[in-house]
Design an enzyme around this catalytic site. Structure first.
Site, PDB file in Angstrom:
ATOM      1  N   ASP A 255       0.820  -1.206   0.000  1.00 32.66           N
ATOM      2  CA  ASP A 255       0.000   0.000   0.000  1.00 32.66           C
ATOM      3  C   ASP A 255       0.860   1.265   0.000  1.00 32.66           C
ATOM      4  OD1 ASP A 255      -2.622   1.440   0.543  1.00 32.66           O
ATOM      5  OD2 ASP A 255      -1.492   2.017   2.337  1.00 32.66           O
ATOM      6  N   GLU A 292       1.292  -0.088  -4.873  1.00 38.87           N
ATOM      7  CA  GLU A 292       0.512   1.136  -5.086  1.00 38.87           C
ATOM      8  C   GLU A 292       1.490   2.274  -4.892  1.00 38.87           C
ATOM      9  OE1 GLU A 292      -3.200   3.821  -3.393  1.00 38.87           O
ATOM     10  OE2 GLU A 292      -2.046   2.555  -2.045  1.00 38.87           O
TER      11      GLU A 292
END
Length: 593
Positions: A255, A292
């Site tokens: 993330d 990400e």
């Protein structure tokens, strides 16, 4: 094999417990109520061997005889983040899919899931019951939103504070393994979303006994983690290996790595990839790492090297979502402003290159350049999607795309996204056009709960021009309940959409996936007549070609030539219907426009 420094180690006579606590004077292990003094080394590590401590035993660490804390590398927290840690024997689980070695990356079709909202039960067992639906749809991988132990009864997962412990609200560690094993028996990969850029705001005690974990810089979600410290880098790297080795996940999605505070952040990413490469090599399994990264750092990506060796297979392509969202909804607020001037042209660019922003100035970021040149990366480096948890949940009401865009336009976007060579991702329920919202939810207490509640209301009252009181309360049980999928809709109002997605993924499986290994970008263009054309060179040297009308009007095809054998939509007529999509495969390059 990676040597573990964090977490309990089961031995022949008991268990060795360790804690890195450089700011503590003394640490005692409290095992089933019994105190065991731990020995300190010069580098701040405390350790003790506890005879008789075994799987199932519960323990805490007592810091300076004044504060009891869980193990930061706890394998399980049956009483939530402030309770005792439980020793887990990962070698005791009997795997049924012993021959499973994973699937190659080019076969990937992802479905992002929140365990608590995916099934009525909201558990690992409940998700197992839905795996046959995943297979029937044609999806080859599920990606679980973060499981790291978080405070309270429900959470998106990005407030995790005990990274090694799957949250107890979904079930036991063995039940998580049963989910993964059941998926593997059905030829489904399982990915896990992991968060290495911050710890959650409640239940993290590291600052008391190991303040070296943090630095003065901050992320949007809390104190930044200092990866220049070797022990801190090891903590994240061992965590990644833990999920992949002990639970046999097939891949990780990291993330928001753009929020890693350097120095040390990129070094950690490289070392993590290398450590995962050891797991892949030793096990003979396909293991995939995905980022990400709002910075669009193409230099971190390497989709084609089988064993991770410092880089990452692919990146979630937010550019792709944003351009499509502007085109389909007309919304241009916030980061959508960067795509407002020409979403069609940006879609064409991404179908030809991958990213839209490759160093160009970003209006939303005050003119700051964003991204790196893609260079020779293949389409496999870009995970494309029309919806995900962020893009739905970070809206005032957590509303899905279907509430803002017409069905015919969404179906055209799906026909492009699911058949393009880039690996596609769907958000749970998107495969049947679910209309259940996915608003942000959490379960904090006291002042923190009120701060989160008021912060969300202020943010959305400004950006969505709505009354603050109309914004769903993220702490209310009803907000979490509203996010649970309505499975009855799949066979009702969602039946036609589900049949469409199944048909598209069947074409992907039979016509495109066998030719994807070695595929490369070729050309894409958006013509003034609302016609999108795109071409890719497949691994068998055939050309995959697309013609689409991205408008609500009948449009003349003009010079856009149809090439080869139709695999979707039939032969493209001279006059293209609104929002129509046509795919073909042919030998050699398509004729120039």
């Amino acid at each position: 094999m990676t040597v573990r420094r964090f977490g309990p180690e089961i031995t022949a006579s008991g268990t060795t417990l360790r804690l890195w606590a450089p700011a503590a004077k003394t640490v005692d292990a409290m095992v089933e109520g019994q105190r065991h003094s731990m020995t300190r080394s010069e580098d701040g590590w405390f350790a003790v061997g506890v005879d008789g401590a075994a799987a199932g035993s519960r323990y805490r660490f007592r810091i300076d005889d004044e504060l009891d804390v869980p193990d930061p590398a706890s394998n399980f927290q049956p009483e939530d983040v402030a309770g005792p840690s439980q020793i887990i024997d990962h070698d005791a689980f009997t795997w049924q899919a012993e021959s499973w070695r994973g699937r190659p990356w080019h076969e990937t079709v992802l479905l992002e899931c929140h365990v608590g909202a995916f099934s009525p039960e909201g558990t690992y067992r409940g998700l197992i019951d839905k795996l046959d639906h995943v297979v029937e749809t044609g999806i080859t991988a599920i990606e679980l939103m973060p499981l790291a132990d978080f405070p309270g009864r429900w959470n998106w997962g990005y407030d995790g504070v005990l990274w090694f412990a799957p949250d107890h609200t979904y079930g036991s560690p063995d039940e998580l393994k049963q989910l993964i094993d059941s998926a593997h028996l059905r030829n489904i990969m399982v990915f896990l979303d992991v968060v290495y850029n911050h710890f959650g705001p409640e239940g993290n005690y590291l600052g008391r006994y190991a303040p070296q974990f943090f630095k003065a810089a901050a992320t949007p979600w809390g104190a930044a983690i200092d990866y220049s410290i070797p022990e801190v880098r090891a903590f994240a790297i061992e965590n990644a290996v833990h999920w992949l080795r002990d639970y046999r996940f097939d891949g990780l999605r990291l993330d928001a790595v753009h929020a890693l505070a350097e120095p040390g952040g990129l070094a950690m990413l490289q070392e993590l990839s290398e450590a995962v490469g050891v797991v892949a090599s030793e096990s003979g399994r396909h293991i995939h790492l995905v980022l990400e990264n709002d910075d669009n750092r193409a230099s971190l990506l390497d989709p084609d090297t089988e064993i991770p060796s410092g880089r990452y297979r692919a990146q979630w392509n937010d550019d792709y979502h944003h351009a499509w969202h502007v085109l389909l909804t007309g919304e241009t607020h916030g980061y959508y402003s960067d795509y407002a001037s020409g979403p069609q042209q940006m879609i064409a660019q991404m179908l030809a290159q991958g990213f839209a922003y490759q160093g160009e100035p970003s209006r939303h970021r005050g003119g700051k350049p964003r991204g790196e040149k893609v260079g020779g990366l293949s389409p496999a480096a870009f995970v494309n999607f029309l919806q995900n948890h962020d893009q739905i949940g970070n809206r005032a009401f957590g509303d899905r795309l279907g509430l803002s865009a017409s069905p015919i336009a969404i179906e055209a976007a799906l026909a492009i996204t699911l058949l393009a060579p880039m690996p596609p991702l769907l958000f749970m329920g998107e495969d049947w056009g679910a209309r259940t919202p996915f608003p942000f939810f959490c379960d904090f207490d006291g002042a923190l709960a009120e701060a989160v509640r008021q912060g969300r209301r202020r943010e959305f009252a400004q950006s969505y021009a709505t009354s603050a009181q109309d914004v769903p309360d993220p702490l209310a049980p009803s907000t979490f309940q509203a996010a649970k999928l309505d499975w009855a809709a799949r066979d009702g109002e969602g039946l036609a959409r589900h049949q469409l997605v199944k048909a598209l993924l069947d074409v992907r499986r039979t016509e495109i996936v066998p030719r994807l290994r070695g595929a490369s970008f070729a050309h894409s263009e958006f013509l003034q007549s609302n016609i999108l054309t795109a071409q890719w060179t497949l691994g068998d040297d055939q050309t995959l070609a697309l013609i689409a009308n991205l408008s609500g009007e009948i449009t003349t095809r003009g010079h856009a030539a149809f090439h080869g054998r139709s695999i979707w939509g039939g032969e493209a007529p001279e006059r293209l219907p609104p929002w129509s999509v046509f795919w073909s495969i042919g030998a050699g390059p398509a004729p120039p426009i």
